[in-house]
Design a protein around this motif. Structure first.
Motif, mmCIF file in Angstrom:
data_model
loop_
_atom_site.group_PDB
_atom_site.id
_atom_site.type_symbol
_atom_site.label_atom_id
_atom_site.label_comp_id
_atom_site.label_asym_id
_atom_site.label_seq_id
_atom_site.Cartn_x
_atom_site.Cartn_y
_atom_site.Cartn_z
ATOM 1 N N LEU A 11 0.823 -1.212 0.000
ATOM 2 C CA LEU A 11 0.000 0.000 0.000
ATOM 3 C C LEU A 11 0.853 1.257 0.000
ATOM 4 C CD1 LEU A 11 -2.798 -0.905 2.549
ATOM 5 C CD2 LEU A 11 -3.012 -0.702 0.082
ATOM 6 N N ARG A 12 1.998 1.182 0.672
ATOM 7 C CA ARG A 12 2.908 2.320 0.831
ATOM 8 C C ARG A 12 2.206 3.562 1.373
ATOM 9 N NH1 ARG A 12 6.927 2.396 -4.341
ATOM 10 N NH2 ARG A 12 7.738 0.308 -4.041
ATOM 11 N N PRO A 13 1.656 3.480 2.574
ATOM 12 C CA PRO A 13 0.998 4.671 3.129
ATOM 13 C C PRO A 13 2.006 5.805 3.314
ATOM 14 C CG PRO A 13 1.238 2.970 4.804
ATOM 15 C CD PRO A 13 1.681 2.363 3.512
ATOM 16 N N LYS A 14 1.551 7.016 3.096
ATOM 17 C CA LYS A 14 2.426 8.189 3.186
ATOM 18 C C LYS A 14 2.315 8.823 4.581
ATOM 19 C CE LYS A 14 3.251 7.844 -1.235
ATOM 20 N NZ LYS A 14 4.450 7.277 -1.739
ATOM 21 N N PRO A 15 3.441 9.094 5.225
ATOM 22 C CA PRO A 15 3.391 9.759 6.531
ATOM 23 C C PRO A 15 3.016 11.234 6.387
ATOM 24 C CG PRO A 15 5.668 9.434 5.866
ATOM 25 C CD PRO A 15 4.809 8.762 4.833
ATOM 26 N N THR A 21 7.432 17.520 12.585
ATOM 27 C CA THR A 21 8.267 18.722 12.672
ATOM 28 C C THR A 21 9.209 18.719 13.876
ATOM 29 O OG1 THR A 21 6.498 19.883 13.813
ATOM 30 C CG2 THR A 21 6.631 20.155 11.415
ATOM 31 N N LYS A 22 8.854 18.014 14.946
ATOM 32 C CA LYS A 22 9.699 17.992 16.144
ATOM 33 C C LYS A 22 10.627 16.780 16.186
ATOM 34 C CE LYS A 22 6.438 20.660 18.861
ATOM 35 N NZ LYS A 22 5.580 20.727 20.029
ATOM 36 N N ASP A 23 10.538 15.904 15.201
ATOM 37 C CA ASP A 23 11.378 14.710 15.172
ATOM 38 C C ASP A 23 12.773 15.036 14.640
ATOM 39 O OD1 ASP A 23 9.723 12.547 16.151
ATOM 40 O OD2 ASP A 23 8.462 12.926 14.406
ATOM 41 N N PRO A 24 13.764 14.171 14.936
ATOM 42 C CA PRO A 24 15.131 14.400 14.456
ATOM 43 C C PRO A 24 15.193 14.420 12.926
ATOM 44 C CG PRO A 24 15.074 12.629 16.095
ATOM 45 C CD PRO A 24 13.661 12.991 15.787
ATOM 46 N N ALA A 25 16.253 15.001 12.417
ATOM 47 C CA ALA A 25 16.420 15.161 10.962
ATOM 48 C C ALA A 25 16.412 13.823 10.231
ATOM 49 C CB ALA A 25 17.711 15.915 10.666
ATOM 50 N N HIS A 26 17.039 12.786 10.818
ATOM 51 C CA HIS A 26 17.072 11.495 10.115
ATOM 52 C C HIS A 26 15.672 10.870 10.012
ATOM 53 C CE1 HIS A 26 17.303 10.041 14.300
ATOM 54 N NE2 HIS A 26 16.875 8.874 13.836
ATOM 55 N N VAL A 27 14.811 11.132 10.990
ATOM 56 C CA VAL A 27 13.431 10.640 10.932
ATOM 57 C C VAL A 27 12.670 11.396 9.846
ATOM 58 C CG1 VAL A 27 11.250 10.480 12.211
ATOM 59 C CG2 VAL A 27 13.411 9.910 13.341
ATOM 60 N N GLN A 28 12.859 12.705 9.795
ATOM 61 C CA GLN A 28 12.202 13.514 8.768
ATOM 62 C C GLN A 28 12.677 13.119 7.368
ATOM 63 O OE1 GLN A 28 12.344 17.709 9.576
ATOM 64 N NE2 GLN A 28 11.708 17.433 11.694
ATOM 65 N N ALA A 29 13.970 12.824 7.226
ATOM 66 C CA ALA A 29 14.506 12.422 5.921
ATOM 67 C C ALA A 29 13.916 11.088 5.475
ATOM 68 C CB ALA A 29 16.029 12.344 5.984
ATOM 69 N N ALA A 30 13.788 10.148 6.402
ATOM 70 C CA ALA A 30 13.196 8.853 6.054
ATOM 71 C C ALA A 30 11.731 9.013 5.668
ATOM 72 C CB ALA A 30 13.332 7.892 7.226
ATOM 73 N N ALA A 31 11.011 9.857 6.391
ATOM 74 C CA ALA A 31 9.605 10.098 6.071
ATOM 75 C C ALA A 31 9.469 10.789 4.724
ATOM 76 C CB ALA A 31 8.955 10.939 7.166
#
Length: 76
Positions: A11-15, A21-31
């Motif tokens: 399905l590949r749901p999109k985050p 916005t408050k998560d670390p940069a690596h989490v934002q990059a993965a999302a």
């Protein structure tokens, strides 16, 4: 559980980037990579699990000993 994980992967749901916005940069990059990836296949309503395939009997009343598939996708 592997069947459920496979359906979610297909399905590949999109985050929601607004919620990260408050998560670390690596989490934002993965999302962001998930958001930028191609769309998945179908919707959750397109999938069925543990579907009997009647080797004997009918679709409405499969006979004993028939196979059961893990995932069925109704193609658009």
């Amino acid at each position: 559980m592997a069947v459920n994980e496979t359906v979610i992967a297909m399905l590949r749901p999109k985050p929601s980037m607004a919620r990260l916005t408050k998560d670390p940069a690596h989490v934002q990059a993965a999302a962001q990579a998930a958001v930028d990836s191609p769309d998945g296949i179908g919707t959750i309503a397109s999938y069925w699990t543990q579907v009997p395939l009647p080797a004997t009997g009918t679709w409405n009343a499969p006979g004993k000993g028939g196979a059961q598939v893990d995932i069925v996708l109704t193609a658009p």
